[in-house]
Design an enzyme around this catalytic site. Structure first.
Site, PDB file in Angstrom:
ATOM      1  N   GLU A   1      -4.206 -10.671   1.408  1.00 10.48           N
ATOM      2  CA  GLU A   1      -3.917  -9.310   1.953  1.00 10.48           C
ATOM      3  C   GLU A   1      -4.271  -8.438   0.859  1.00 10.48           C
ATOM      4  O   GLU A   1      -3.312  -8.312  -0.324  1.00 10.48           O
ATOM      5  CB  GLU A   1      -2.610  -9.234   2.304  1.00 10.48           C
ATOM      6  CG  GLU A   1      -1.932 -10.008   3.214  1.00 10.48           C
ATOM      7  CD  GLU A   1      -2.575 -10.105   4.689  1.00 10.48           C
ATOM      8  OE1 GLU A   1      -3.139  -8.824   4.905  1.00 10.48           O
ATOM      9  OE2 GLU A   1      -2.699 -11.143   5.222  1.00 10.48           O
TER      10      GLU A   1
ATOM     11  N   TRP B   1       4.464  -5.100  -5.667  1.00 13.01           N
ATOM     12  CA  TRP B   1       5.616  -4.347  -5.967  1.00 13.01           C
ATOM     13  C   TRP B   1       5.918  -3.120  -5.202  1.00 13.01           C
ATOM     14  O   TRP B   1       6.907  -2.753  -4.905  1.00 13.01           O
ATOM     15  CB  TRP B   1       5.414  -4.013  -7.394  1.00 13.01           C
ATOM     16  CG  TRP B   1       3.970  -3.384  -7.633  1.00 13.01           C
ATOM     17  CD1 TRP B   1       3.038  -4.153  -8.248  1.00 13.01           C
ATOM     18  CD2 TRP B   1       3.407  -2.333  -7.216  1.00 13.01           C
ATOM     19  NE1 TRP B   1       1.755  -3.396  -8.378  1.00 13.01           N
ATOM     20  CE2 TRP B   1       2.168  -2.245  -7.751  1.00 13.01           C
ATOM     21  CE3 TRP B   1       4.044  -0.887  -6.806  1.00 13.01           C
ATOM     22  CZ2 TRP B   1       1.305  -1.125  -7.695  1.00 13.01           C
ATOM     23  CZ3 TRP B   1       3.265   0.069  -6.468  1.00 13.01           C
ATOM     24  CH2 TRP B   1       1.781   0.116  -7.110  1.00 13.01           C
ATOM     25  N   ASN B   2       4.861  -2.966  -4.390  1.00  8.63           N
ATOM     26  CA  ASN B   2       4.971  -1.802  -3.503  1.00  8.63           C
ATOM     27  C   ASN B   2       5.972  -1.597  -2.268  1.00  8.63           C
ATOM     28  O   ASN B   2       6.632  -0.831  -2.130  1.00  8.63           O
ATOM     29  CB  ASN B   2       3.558  -1.060  -3.099  1.00  8.63           C
ATOM     30  CG  ASN B   2       2.655  -2.081  -2.235  1.00  8.63           C
ATOM     31  OD1 ASN B   2       3.073  -3.347  -2.469  1.00  8.63           O
ATOM     32  ND2 ASN B   2       1.815  -1.663  -1.600  1.00  8.63           N
TER      33      ASN B   2
ATOM     34  N   LYS C   1       6.408 -15.924  -6.232  1.00 12.98           N
ATOM     35  CA  LYS C   1       6.194 -15.288  -7.617  1.00 12.98           C
ATOM     36  C   LYS C   1       6.289 -13.709  -7.345  1.00 12.98           C
ATOM     37  O   LYS C   1       5.149 -13.319  -6.712  1.00 12.98           O
ATOM     38  CB  LYS C   1       4.922 -15.831  -8.152  1.00 12.98           C
ATOM     39  CG  LYS C   1       4.213 -14.844  -9.283  1.00 12.98           C
ATOM     40  CD  LYS C   1       5.128 -14.605 -10.587  1.00 12.98           C
ATOM     41  CE  LYS C   1       4.337 -13.583 -11.233  1.00 12.98           C
ATOM     42  NZ  LYS C   1       4.274 -12.128 -10.943  1.00 12.98           N
ATOM     43  N   PRO C   2       7.311 -13.214  -7.340  1.00 11.85           N
ATOM     44  CA  PRO C   2       7.169 -11.741  -7.349  1.00 11.85           C
ATOM     45  C   PRO C   2       6.546 -11.009  -8.346  1.00 11.85           C
ATOM     46  O   PRO C   2       6.323 -11.562  -9.566  1.00 11.85           O
ATOM     47  CB  PRO C   2       8.734 -10.997  -7.309  1.00 11.85           C
ATOM     48  CG  PRO C   2       9.451 -12.375  -7.832  1.00 11.85           C
ATOM     49  CD  PRO C   2       8.550 -13.478  -8.007  1.00 11.85           C
TER      50      PRO C   2
ATOM     51  N   CYS D   1      -0.551  -0.384   1.114  1.00 15.04           N
ATOM     52  CA  CYS D   1      -1.929  -0.870   1.333  1.00 15.04           C
ATOM     53  C   CYS D   1      -2.751  -0.380   2.612  1.00 15.04           C
ATOM     54  O   CYS D   1      -3.894  -0.035   2.865  1.00 15.04           O
ATOM     55  CB  CYS D   1      -2.067  -2.469   1.309  1.00 15.04           C
ATOM     56  SG  CYS D   1      -0.758  -3.069   2.408  1.00 15.04           S
TER      57      CYS D   1
HETATM   58  P1  NDP Z   1      -2.469  -7.430  -8.861  1.00 15.03           P
HETATM   59  O1  NDP Z   1      -3.338  -7.696  -7.670  1.00 15.03           O
HETATM   60  O2  NDP Z   1      -2.944  -7.467 -10.168  1.00 15.03           O
HETATM   61  O3  NDP Z   1      -0.965  -8.312  -8.670  1.00 15.03           O
HETATM   62  C1  NDP Z   1      -0.472  -8.652  -7.355  1.00 15.03           C
HETATM   63  C2  NDP Z   1       0.186  -9.971  -7.762  1.00 15.03           C
HETATM   64  O4  NDP Z   1      -0.597 -11.242  -8.366  1.00 15.03           O
HETATM   65  C3  NDP Z   1       1.283  -9.747  -8.633  1.00 15.03           C
HETATM   66  O5  NDP Z   1       2.420 -10.563  -8.360  1.00 15.03           O
HETATM   67  C4  NDP Z   1       0.747 -10.204  -9.861  1.00 15.03           C
HETATM   68  O6  NDP Z   1       1.657 -10.657 -10.864  1.00 15.03           O
HETATM   69  C5  NDP Z   1      -0.061 -11.355  -9.593  1.00 15.03           C
HETATM   70  N1  NDP Z   1      -1.313 -11.819 -10.507  1.00 15.03           N
HETATM   71  C6  NDP Z   1      -1.807 -11.003 -11.334  1.00 15.03           C
HETATM   72  N2  NDP Z   1      -2.739 -11.796 -11.949  1.00 15.03           N
HETATM   73  C7  NDP Z   1      -2.774 -12.928 -11.418  1.00 15.03           C
HETATM   74  C8  NDP Z   1      -3.510 -14.229 -11.494  1.00 15.03           C
HETATM   75  N3  NDP Z   1      -4.458 -14.271 -12.447  1.00 15.03           N
HETATM   76  N4  NDP Z   1      -3.199 -15.311 -10.908  1.00 15.03           N
HETATM   77  C9  NDP Z   1      -1.996 -15.310  -9.815  1.00 15.03           C
HETATM   78  N5  NDP Z   1      -1.371 -14.071  -9.671  1.00 15.03           N
HETATM   79  C10 NDP Z   1      -1.549 -12.921 -10.245  1.00 15.03           C
HETATM   80  O7  NDP Z   1      -2.075  -5.950  -8.287  1.00 15.03           O
HETATM   81  P2  NDP Z   1      -1.264  -4.809  -9.275  1.00 15.03           P
HETATM   82  O8  NDP Z   1       0.257  -5.010  -9.094  1.00 15.03           O
HETATM   83  O9  NDP Z   1      -1.641  -4.877 -10.636  1.00 15.03           O
HETATM   84  O10 NDP Z   1      -1.852  -3.649  -8.470  1.00 15.03           O
HETATM   85  C11 NDP Z   1      -3.172  -3.261  -8.907  1.00 15.03           C
HETATM   86  C12 NDP Z   1      -3.674  -2.652  -7.577  1.00 15.03           C
HETATM   87  O11 NDP Z   1      -3.782  -3.611  -6.650  1.00 15.03           O
HETATM   88  C13 NDP Z   1      -3.124  -1.386  -7.350  1.00 15.03           C
HETATM   89  O12 NDP Z   1      -3.602  -0.353  -7.643  1.00 15.03           O
HETATM   90  C14 NDP Z   1      -3.563  -1.782  -5.563  1.00 15.03           C
HETATM   91  O13 NDP Z   1      -4.822  -0.653  -5.397  1.00 15.03           O
HETATM   92  C15 NDP Z   1      -3.619  -2.892  -5.231  1.00 15.03           C
HETATM   93  N6  NDP Z   1      -2.257  -3.389  -4.760  1.00 15.03           N
HETATM   94  C16 NDP Z   1      -2.663  -3.609  -3.428  1.00 15.03           C
HETATM   95  C17 NDP Z   1      -1.185  -4.042  -2.714  1.00 15.03           C
HETATM   96  C18 NDP Z   1      -1.384  -4.330  -1.023  1.00 15.03           C
HETATM   97  O14 NDP Z   1      -0.129  -4.234  -0.479  1.00 15.03           O
HETATM   98  N7  NDP Z   1      -2.529  -4.809  -0.840  1.00 15.03           N
HETATM   99  C19 NDP Z   1      -0.181  -4.343  -3.284  1.00 15.03           C
HETATM  100  C20 NDP Z   1      -0.194  -4.085  -4.833  1.00 15.03           C
HETATM  101  C21 NDP Z   1      -1.510  -3.773  -5.409  1.00 15.03           C
HETATM  102  P3  NDP Z   1       2.280  -9.485 -12.030  1.00 15.03           P
HETATM  103  O15 NDP Z   1       2.634  -8.171 -11.355  1.00 15.03           O
HETATM  104  O16 NDP Z   1       3.116 -10.085 -12.736  1.00 15.03           O
HETATM  105  O17 NDP Z   1       0.931  -9.190 -12.585  1.00 15.03           O
END
Ligand code: NDP
Length: 497
Positions: free
Chosen positions: A242, A144-145, A168-169, A276
């Site tokens: 990533e 989402w970021n 899947k966003p 990130c």
């Molecule tokens: P997540 O890793 O939980 O989510 C990332 C994506 O994966 C979302 O689309 C999420 O869907 C989906 N997802 C969640 N659970 C599953 C699963 N079991 N199987 C497949 N897909 C899944 O990140 P969050 O958004 O909760 O953020 C948590 C932490 O992740 C942050 O605090 C940050 O530290 C890190 N982060 C790093 C990013 C980067 O750019 N590297 C980007 C975002 C977060 P849904 O959102 O619908 O749960």
């Protein structure tokens, strides 16, 4: 933010504006059957898309690029609503996505198309051809970021390589994902080469475990990446991951301190630190430490949450940011802000010096507008501390000495390093993007990013039979073997030292 509706059938969820709590949109929670259906449609679309060839795909992707550009304001406004980030920042990420889409569309044939490779002396009678073929359907699970730039780093490259995409966003930014797919239909009305499924984590899990998926491109946390890999293991589906980072910025003795402070602040605070490859740790050599701190804190006082950057998009993250601020201020010297900087959903800048290296504020990804700063004897100590992390995504070096900066950049653990600038690698489409260790593996962007979504196909064609060298035949005799040993001894048998 997200809010689920309480019905059991035809479940929906709302995406919410994190600044106001207002509903931005209501979307279906796609279950495994809906994901299966989307992947089935994508599978047919993938064959059609692959058949189109490079020129056909390039024309359509460049048209898509133009459609996105024409809709820039509309997309930026939705990104602003769903993430809370200022529209200017949303515009910047969309512009970067456009440049990647352009690069991927134009370069795909050159990088992936058939090309002759040398067949070697022993293969002098053979023609060797290498090409990279599409995988089929690529599943993209996005965060989402940066709801445009980040997934587009996979989507654009996967499409340019000839795959169909099911995206899947994040549940926090479904509207942006849907808009990107809707705009694609203007450029490619014939087949659903780019579809979106919406929902929560379980929808992502269904995508990862769908047997029709040829590869998953995941961006998010390390913990979720592991869950996605586990789901992928059932079908031996490969993934590119990533994940997060704990990126460091090193300030050398002869750095432009004003520029370094400016970059540290923007790298750490822009997008409320939810980047990130954002700067989370700063290591400054002793001789310029005090002056750098003056530059940093002086500038930081001008930056306010809700003005230069938006709210924390994911409410659950506030607890992590708070915990890290508490840990940092307990163990270090607070230079700006503190626990009181958290005023949900906003967090004002927090700068803490001399935090112990084993504090969670230094070891864990904060994903908030906080910076820890540490004095080091020299750049070697800075590098050792920067590299002492489970993460290894990116980093930054500020130095007046190009040779030393390049040397530090090479030895910095991680996939990307920016010198005398911050995050600049992300805007250069030719540069691959990805991490090591807990930051993940595989690469998006650049030629490597195109190859990530293709499989190499090697073809060797015999142009003529080599007289007296029938080696792969039961008709081979001792004389042929003797000739081969003679030849190989001539070619490879001499020692140089
Ligand atoms: P997540 O890793 O939980 O989510 C990332 C994506 O994966 C979302 O689309 C999420 O869907 C989906 N997802 C969640 N659970 C599953 C699963 N079991 N199987 C497949 N897909 C899944 O990140 P969050 O958004 O909760 O953020 C948590 C932490 O992740 C942050 O605090 C940050 O530290 C890190 N982060 C790093 C990013 C980067 O750019 N590297 C980007 C975002 C977060 P849904 O959102 O619908 O749960």
């Amino acid at each position: 933010m997200t809010r689920m509706t309480a019905t059991t059938e035809n479940r929906t969820f709302d995406s919410l504006n994190p600044a106001t709590g207002g509903t931005v949109g209501t979307h279906p929670v796609h279950d495994a059957a809906a994901v299966r259906a989307a992947v089935g449609r994508a599978s047919e679309a993938a064959s059609w898309w692959a058949e189109l060839g490079y020129a056909g795909r390039r024309a359509r992707l460049l048209d898509y690029k133009a459609v996105i550009t024409q809709n820039l304001k509309r997309i930026a406004s939705l990104v602003h609503e769903e993430t809370g980030k200022p529209e200017g920042d949303a515009t910047l990420e969309i512009v970067l996505a456009i440049t990647h889409l352009d690069w991927a569309a134009r370069r795909a044939q050159r990088v992936l198309g058939p090309h002759r490779v040398a067949s070697g002396l022993l293969g002098v009678n053979l023609a060797a051809t290498l090409e990279y073929q599409p995988l089929g359907v690529v599943g993209v699970i996005g965060p989402w970021n940066y709801p445009v730039f980040t997934p587009m780093g996979s989507i654009a490259y996967a499409l340019a390589a000839g795959n169909a995409v099911v995206f899947k966003p994040s549940e926090l930014t479904p509207g942006v994902g849907l808009l990107l797919a809707e705009l694609m239909r203007e450029s490619v009305p014939e087949q659903p080469v780019f579809q979106v499924v919406t929902g929560l984590g379980e929808t992502g899990a269904a995508l990862a475990s769908d047997p029709g998926i040829a590869k998953i491109a995941f961006t998010g946390s390390t913990a979720t990446a592991k869950r996605v890999m586990t789901a992928c293991a059932a079908n031996l589906t490969p993934i590119v991951a990533e994940c997060g980072g704990k990126d460091a910025l090193i300030v050398d003795v002869d750095a432009d301190l004003g520029a370094a402070a400016d970059a540290a602040l923007w790298g750490a605070l822009s997008n409320a630190g939810q980047t990130c490859v954002g700067v989370e740790r700063v290591y400054v050599v002793d001789a310029v430490y005090d002056e750098f701190l003056r530059e940093l804190t002086g500038r930081a006082r001008q930056v306010k949450a809700g003005e230069q950057y938006g709210p924390i998009t994911m409410p659950g993250q506030l607890a992590i940011i708070e915990r890290h601020i508490d840990a940092a201020t307990a163990g270090g010297r607070t230079l700006l802000g503190g626990p009181e900087s958290v005023r949900a959903p906003y967090v004002d800048p927090v700068i803490v010096a001399d935090v112990p290296e084993d504090s969670p504020a230094v070891t864990e990804e904060t994903f908030g507008p906080t910076i820890t700063v540490k004095r080091v004897a020299d750049t070697e100590e800075a590098l050792a501390k920067a590299n002492a992390s489970a993460y290894g995504l990116a980093g930054t070096v500020f130095s007046g000495n190009t040779r030393r900066a390049m040397d530090l950049a090479r030895r910095m653990r991680g996939g990307m390093t920016a010198i005398n600038s911050v995050i600049s690698f992300a805007g250069i489409p030719a540069l691959p993007f990805g991490g090591v260790g807990d930051s993940g593996f595989g690469r998006i962007h650049g030629a490597d990013g195109l190859r990530e979504f293709a499989r190499p196909k090697s073809i060797s064609r015999q142009r003529f039979a080599l007289p007296g060298m029938k080696l792969t035949s039961f008709g081979r005799g001792q004389a042929e073997l003797d000739r081969l040993v003679k030849l190989v001894t001539f070619l490879h048998g001499r020692r140089k030292h």
